[in-house]
Design an enzyme around this catalytic site. Structure first.
Site, PDB file in Angstrom:
ATOM      1  N   HIS A 199      17.569 -17.213  19.266  1.00  0.00           N
ATOM      2  CA  HIS A 199      17.653 -15.755  19.427  1.00  0.00           C
ATOM      3  C   HIS A 199      18.810 -15.304  20.320  1.00  0.00           C
ATOM      4  O   HIS A 199      19.052 -14.113  20.472  1.00  0.00           O
ATOM      5  CB  HIS A 199      16.346 -15.194  20.014  1.00  0.00           C
ATOM      6  CG  HIS A 199      16.183 -15.520  21.475  1.00  0.00           C
ATOM      7  ND1 HIS A 199      15.708 -16.724  21.907  1.00  0.00           N
ATOM      8  CD2 HIS A 199      16.452 -14.802  22.585  1.00  0.00           C
ATOM      9  CE1 HIS A 199      15.691 -16.745  23.223  1.00  0.00           C
ATOM     10  NE2 HIS A 199      16.138 -15.590  23.669  1.00  0.00           N
TER      11      HIS A 199
HETATM   12  C1  UD1 Z   1      16.088 -10.565  25.509  1.00  0.00           C
HETATM   13  C2  UD1 Z   1      16.907 -11.046  26.698  1.00  0.00           C
HETATM   14  C3  UD1 Z   1      17.064 -12.550  26.642  1.00  0.00           C
HETATM   15  C4  UD1 Z   1      15.718 -13.242  26.511  1.00  0.00           C
HETATM   16  C5  UD1 Z   1      14.956 -12.669  25.338  1.00  0.00           C
HETATM   17  C6  UD1 Z   1      13.582 -13.253  25.281  1.00  0.00           C
HETATM   18  C7  UD1 Z   1      18.679  -9.562  27.555  1.00  0.00           C
HETATM   19  C8  UD1 Z   1      20.128  -9.301  27.580  1.00  0.00           C
HETATM   20  N1  UD1 Z   1      18.241 -10.488  26.689  1.00  0.00           N
HETATM   21  O1  UD1 Z   1      16.831 -10.865  24.335  1.00  0.00           O
HETATM   22  O2  UD1 Z   1      17.665 -13.002  27.832  1.00  0.00           O
HETATM   23  O3  UD1 Z   1      15.948 -14.600  26.293  1.00  0.00           O
HETATM   24  O4  UD1 Z   1      14.848 -11.241  25.494  1.00  0.00           O
HETATM   25  O5  UD1 Z   1      13.069 -13.236  23.984  1.00  0.00           O
HETATM   26  O6  UD1 Z   1      17.929  -8.973  28.286  1.00  0.00           O
HETATM   27  N2  UD1 Z   1      13.547  -6.456  18.872  1.00  0.00           N
HETATM   28  C9  UD1 Z   1      12.486  -6.043  18.103  1.00  0.00           C
HETATM   29  N3  UD1 Z   1      11.263  -5.999  18.698  1.00  0.00           N
HETATM   30  C10 UD1 Z   1      11.042  -6.348  19.979  1.00  0.00           C
HETATM   31  C11 UD1 Z   1      12.132  -6.756  20.747  1.00  0.00           C
HETATM   32  C12 UD1 Z   1      13.385  -6.822  20.184  1.00  0.00           C
HETATM   33  O7  UD1 Z   1      12.649  -5.699  16.937  1.00  0.00           O
HETATM   34  O8  UD1 Z   1       9.887  -6.290  20.443  1.00  0.00           O
HETATM   35  C13 UD1 Z   1      14.898  -6.496  18.237  1.00  0.00           C
HETATM   36  C14 UD1 Z   1      15.597  -5.146  18.261  1.00  0.00           C
HETATM   37  O9  UD1 Z   1      16.428  -5.053  17.143  1.00  0.00           O
HETATM   38  C15 UD1 Z   1      16.481  -5.270  19.483  1.00  0.00           C
HETATM   39  C16 UD1 Z   1      16.884  -6.747  19.410  1.00  0.00           C
HETATM   40  O10 UD1 Z   1      15.714  -7.408  18.940  1.00  0.00           O
HETATM   41  O11 UD1 Z   1      17.552  -4.413  19.431  1.00  0.00           O
HETATM   42  C17 UD1 Z   1      17.305  -7.323  20.725  1.00  0.00           C
HETATM   43  O12 UD1 Z   1      16.312  -7.110  21.688  1.00  0.00           O
HETATM   44  P1  UD1 Z   1      16.662  -7.174  23.253  1.00  0.00           P
HETATM   45  O13 UD1 Z   1      15.423  -7.005  24.044  1.00  0.00           O
HETATM   46  O14 UD1 Z   1      17.797  -6.277  23.554  1.00  0.00           O
HETATM   47  O15 UD1 Z   1      17.231  -8.628  23.433  1.00  0.00           O
HETATM   48  P2  UD1 Z   1      16.594 -10.036  23.017  1.00  0.00           P
HETATM   49  O16 UD1 Z   1      17.457 -10.646  21.970  1.00  0.00           O
HETATM   50  O17 UD1 Z   1      15.140  -9.907  22.736  1.00  0.00           O
HETATM   51  N1  UDP Z   2       7.218 -18.362  22.888  1.00  0.00           N
HETATM   52  C1  UDP Z   2       6.027 -17.927  22.312  1.00  0.00           C
HETATM   53  N2  UDP Z   2       6.017 -17.669  20.970  1.00  0.00           N
HETATM   54  C2  UDP Z   2       7.104 -17.847  20.175  1.00  0.00           C
HETATM   55  C3  UDP Z   2       8.316 -18.303  20.786  1.00  0.00           C
HETATM   56  C4  UDP Z   2       8.334 -18.533  22.146  1.00  0.00           C
HETATM   57  O1  UDP Z   2       5.023 -17.769  22.991  1.00  0.00           O
HETATM   58  O2  UDP Z   2       7.018 -17.610  18.964  1.00  0.00           O
HETATM   59  C5  UDP Z   2       7.248 -18.573  24.340  1.00  0.00           C
HETATM   60  C6  UDP Z   2       7.761 -19.927  24.804  1.00  0.00           C
HETATM   61  O3  UDP Z   2       6.704 -20.856  24.920  1.00  0.00           O
HETATM   62  C7  UDP Z   2       8.390 -19.602  26.152  1.00  0.00           C
HETATM   63  C8  UDP Z   2       8.893 -18.191  25.976  1.00  0.00           C
HETATM   64  O4  UDP Z   2       8.195 -17.643  24.867  1.00  0.00           O
HETATM   65  O5  UDP Z   2       7.419 -19.567  27.182  1.00  0.00           O
HETATM   66  C9  UDP Z   2      10.380 -18.231  25.703  1.00  0.00           C
HETATM   67  O6  UDP Z   2      10.809 -17.005  25.267  1.00  0.00           O
HETATM   68  P1  UDP Z   2      12.230 -16.780  24.618  1.00  0.00           P
HETATM   69  O7  UDP Z   2      12.692 -18.045  23.994  1.00  0.00           O
HETATM   70  O8  UDP Z   2      12.105 -15.576  23.772  1.00  0.00           O
HETATM   71  O9  UDP Z   2      13.113 -16.379  25.876  1.00  0.00           O
HETATM   72  P2  UDP Z   2      13.987 -17.202  26.943  1.00  0.00           P
HETATM   73  O10 UDP Z   2      13.125 -18.203  27.587  1.00  0.00           O
HETATM   74  O11 UDP Z   2      15.146 -17.800  26.192  1.00  0.00           O
HETATM   75  O12 UDP Z   2      14.469 -16.137  27.863  1.00  0.00           O
END
Ligand code: UD1
Ligand code: UDP
Length: 359
Positions: A199
């Site tokens: 992601h």
């Molecule tokens: C964010 C964090 C990243 C973290 C990740 C965990 C930042 C810069 N990034 O990335 O460090 O690893 O969360 O998963 O803060 N979206 C949905 N539904 C949701 C959430 C997101 O559809 O509930 C989609 C939307 O199109 C949104 C895109 O994902 O614009 C990105 O979401 P965003 O929260 O900005 O960043 P992540 O990629 O989730």
């Molecule tokens: N995780 C989860 N369901 C999923 C994918 C990840 O519960 O389908 C959990 C995973 O075990 C970990 C956390 O989400 O604890 C990691 O989240 P993510 O990879 O989105 O973010 P990051 O750690 O890179 O910030």
């Protein structure tokens, strides 16, 4: 005040919330809704039996500046209302940066859980966030000595404590229940399988990298189980790649999973291919103990590499496949301890908070 905004923040703050509850320390729980889909947010609050947030917000936007600005305004209102002794944030998301700046502007000290991680890769929004937050924090909870050394080198002003990472506490606290409750294995038609997540913005927002990743999954020597982040799903749909992956026999795509299901998949897979930060750490837990191929150019978790759990394989298809073959052909015994701590990080953090504010 405990502030969370995304899936990993809820998971990693859960052990701290429990430790506060155990010691009857009053706290305000805030969720600022950077992640807003039920399966990326509230599902974890319910599944991990956390209290309902006192304050909830849905920031819900793709632009980082608007996202950060809106969360700052929300946090300013919330801090004025509750006047906390400290704002505690976890990790490196936009929610974390926004909350820390809002607290600083109200003269409320910031505690940063998971301080001191560095990828030295400024393409990553997370690297901006973690660097900035570390420099405005009063208490810095570094998960490892390596993280502490990063902070020392940068001469941060706050007080540094090495505590371990609360994600190891989270695995310990939830794995037994996950094994009893999860039915996810009924949906998995392969044995063995590799567990995949991806992601990171620098991976999935770049079409060339995205294509390389999905081709690697399609040609993987072990079938792939892939619970997909909504960001990646959107990019695949936008670029006409979704059907290609869904139709591939070698890949099972699942929606984002709850924590119990995901823990069970980590336990049952042969190895993990991921660009996630938290998953690199969880794989080192004695209850998981899985090799991880990190599909990135760098990692801010070198401890997992040094301990033999993780390998940074880049994002080229050939490199990912050859690393997967190597893992299958040369199975190694992995350590029985985690470099990210002993599962007592939350208790340590709460003791430090107690001594700082109530001694
Ligand atoms: C964010 C964090 C990243 C973290 C990740 C965990 C930042 C810069 N990034 O990335 O460090 O690893 O969360 O998963 O803060 N979206 C949905 N539904 C949701 C959430 C997101 O559809 O509930 C989609 C939307 O199109 C949104 C895109 O994902 O614009 C990105 O979401 P965003 O929260 O900005 O960043 P992540 O990629 O989730
Ligand atoms: N995780 C989860 N369901 C999923 C994918 C990840 O519960 O389908 C959990 C995973 O075990 C970990 C956390 O989400 O604890 C990691 O989240 P993510 O990879 O989105 O973010 P990051 O750690 O890179 O910030």
């Amino acid at each position: 005040m405990i502030v969370t905004g995304t899936r990993p923040e809820i998971i990693k703050m859960a052990p701290i919330i429990r430790a506060l509850q155990k010691r009857s320390i009053p706290f305000t729980f805030v969720y600022c809704g950077q992640h807003y889909d039920y399966v990326m947010s509230q599902k974890f609050i319910h599944e991990l039996q956390l209290p309902n947030p006192h304050c909830l917000y849905k920031v819900q936007t793709a632009s980082p500046s608007i996202q950060i600005g809106r969360i700052m305004c929300f946090l300013e209102r919330t801090i004025k209302r509750y006047r906390p002794k400290m704002v505690l944030v976890e990790g490196d998301t936009n929610s974390v940066l926004a909350s820390a700046v809002a607290a600083l502007k109200q003269n409320i000290p910031v505690g940063h859980v998971e301080a001191g991680l560095r990828s030295f890769d400024l393409r990553m929004p997370e690297e901006h966030n973690r660097r900035l937050v570390d420099h405005i924090s009063t208490l810095l909870f570094a998960p490892t000595k390596h993280a502490k050394n990063n902070l020392r080198r940068e001469n941060v002003w706050g007080k540094i404590y090495v505590t371990g990472n609360t994600v190891i506490d989270a695995v310990n606290q939830h794995m037994p229940l996950a094994i009893r409750k999860s039915r996810i294995m009924e949906k998995i038609r392969y044995n063995p399988f590799a567990l995949v997540t991806a992601h990171r913005a620098e991976n999935v927002d770049d079409l060339n990298t995205l294509k390389n990743l999905i081709e690697a999954y399609m040609e993987s020597p072990v079938p792939i189980v892939y619970p997909m982040h909504p960001r990646t799903r959107k990019r695949l749909l936008q670029n006409g790649l979704w059907n290609k992956l869904v139709d591939c026999e070698n890949v099972t795509i699942l929606p984002p999973l709850g924590y119990f299901d995901f823990l069970v998949l980590m336990k049952k897979c042969v190895f993990i291919i991921t660009d996630s930060g938290g998953i690199q750490e969880e794989a080192t837990s004695p209850l998981v103990r899985k090799p991880v191929l990190v599909t990135r150019l760098s990692t801010e978790r070198p401890e997992a590499v040094k301990a033999g759990f993780a390998k940074v394989v880049g994002t080229k298809k050939e490199d990912i496949i050859s690393a997967a073959n190597e893992l299958l052909n040369n199975r190694k015994d992995l350590p029985t301890f985690s470099p990210f701590g002993d599962g007592k990080a939350a208790e340590r953090i709460v003791s430090i908070l107690e001594n700082s504010f109530y001694a």
